[in-house]
Design an enzyme around this catalytic site. Structure first.
Site, mmCIF file in Angstrom:
data_model
loop_
_atom_site.group_PDB
_atom_site.id
_atom_site.type_symbol
_atom_site.label_atom_id
_atom_site.label_comp_id
_atom_site.label_asym_id
_atom_site.label_seq_id
_atom_site.Cartn_x
_atom_site.Cartn_y
_atom_site.Cartn_z
ATOM 1 N N LEU A 157 0.944 -1.151 0.078
ATOM 2 C CA LEU A 157 0.036 -0.046 -0.041
ATOM 3 C C LEU A 157 0.808 1.172 -0.036
ATOM 4 O O LEU A 157 1.447 1.536 0.972
ATOM 5 C CB LEU A 157 -0.668 0.121 1.297
ATOM 6 N N ILE A 178 -4.161 0.919 8.419
ATOM 7 C CA ILE A 178 -2.732 1.058 8.655
ATOM 8 C C ILE A 178 -2.463 2.509 8.008
ATOM 9 O O ILE A 178 -2.634 2.816 6.951
ATOM 10 C CB ILE A 178 -2.005 -0.012 8.071
ATOM 11 N N GLY A 221 1.125 4.417 4.346
ATOM 12 C CA GLY A 221 2.002 3.454 3.609
ATOM 13 C C GLY A 221 2.156 2.100 4.502
ATOM 14 O O GLY A 221 2.633 2.267 5.794
ATOM 15 N N SER A 222 2.202 0.938 4.004
ATOM 16 C CA SER A 222 2.102 -0.107 4.535
ATOM 17 C C SER A 222 2.306 -1.358 3.548
ATOM 18 O O SER A 222 2.323 -1.474 2.597
ATOM 19 C CB SER A 222 1.267 -0.406 5.681
ATOM 20 N N ARG A 223 2.146 -2.737 4.266
ATOM 21 C CA ARG A 223 2.066 -3.982 3.673
ATOM 22 C C ARG A 223 0.887 -4.871 4.281
ATOM 23 O O ARG A 223 0.853 -4.808 5.541
ATOM 24 C CB ARG A 223 3.419 -4.618 3.627
#
Length: 228
Positions: A85, A170, A173-175
């Site tokens: 993301l 989240i 920005g993330s995964r």
């Protein structure tokens, strides 16, 4: 819109008004106004069309598929789909299946770039197991990134969730990783864009024995996953 968007947006609007009153003009208030607009946009929460059908697994997040792989864990062989993301994606997380929250395991960690393969093991993360109505278990992990410093999960063990239901967030920005047994047909590919709650990631294959390989100890997955 997510509640956080109103908090940040209104706070910055107040700052902009104060700056305007102190300076007598709006030129110095442009920056907080722009930041307010950004936060209101970032925390957007668009409605999604949730697909119907048996045995479907939908994406828990918006973003880009960065990996489709088979991995080995103490619970056996699993399939993993990783979704990155960016700061421009919607960051609301949704349940991939309808069922019950079986377990939630939080792990403290680092804040490596979410594109770094090591982030799946070393970063701060929340591992959630959903026991689907059909009996199998699907695991998804909210993984913090370089900018993402806060993971939000709004459900508790035992709570009922529907496919595509909002369950968390989240920030910045993330995964998101999703783990499923081998008896699922993967319907997405690396590089594909997906939308949380509406893109179908996988479908349970008939007679594939998805129950036998379901993960049962989410707290151990982060440190013991091995690609095949």
């Amino acid at each position: 819109m997510v509640r956080d968007g109103y908090f940040y947006g209104l706070a910055l609007l107040v700052v902009a008004v104060i700056v305007h009153l102190l300076t007598g003009g709006w030129s110095w208030a442009v920056l907080p106004l722009l930041l307010a607009a950004f936060f209101l946009w970032f925390f957007r929460d668009p409605k999604r069309a949730i697909p119907g059908g048996e045995g479907l697994v939908v994406s828990p997040a918006d973003g880009k598929v960065t990996e489709v792989a088979r991995i080995r864990t103490p619970q056996g062989e699993l399939q993993r789909i990783s979704i990155f993301l960016s700061v421009f994606d919607v960051h609301v997380n949704r349940s991939p299946v309808a069922g019950t929250i079986a377990s939630v395991a939080y792990q403290k960690g680092l804040y490596l770039n979410a594109m770094d393969p090591a982030s799946a093991k070393k970063n701060e993360q929340n591992t959630v197991v959903v026991r689907a109505d059909a009996g199998y278990e699907i695991t998804f992990k909210q993984i913090a990134g370089l900018l993402a410093r806060r993971i939000v999960f709004t459900k508790r063990v035992g709570d009922r969730v529907e496919r595509g239901q909002r369950v968390g967030l989240i920030k910045f920005g993330s995964r998101t990783d999703i783990l499923m047994p081998p008896g699922f047909e993967i319907l997405v590919r690396q590089g594909q864009r997906v939308s949380g709650g509406s893109t179908i990631l996988a479908r349970a294959a008939e007679g594939a024995g998805v129950l036998a390989a379901a993960p049962t100890a989410p707290g151990t997955l982060a440190s013991t996953e091995r690609p095949i």
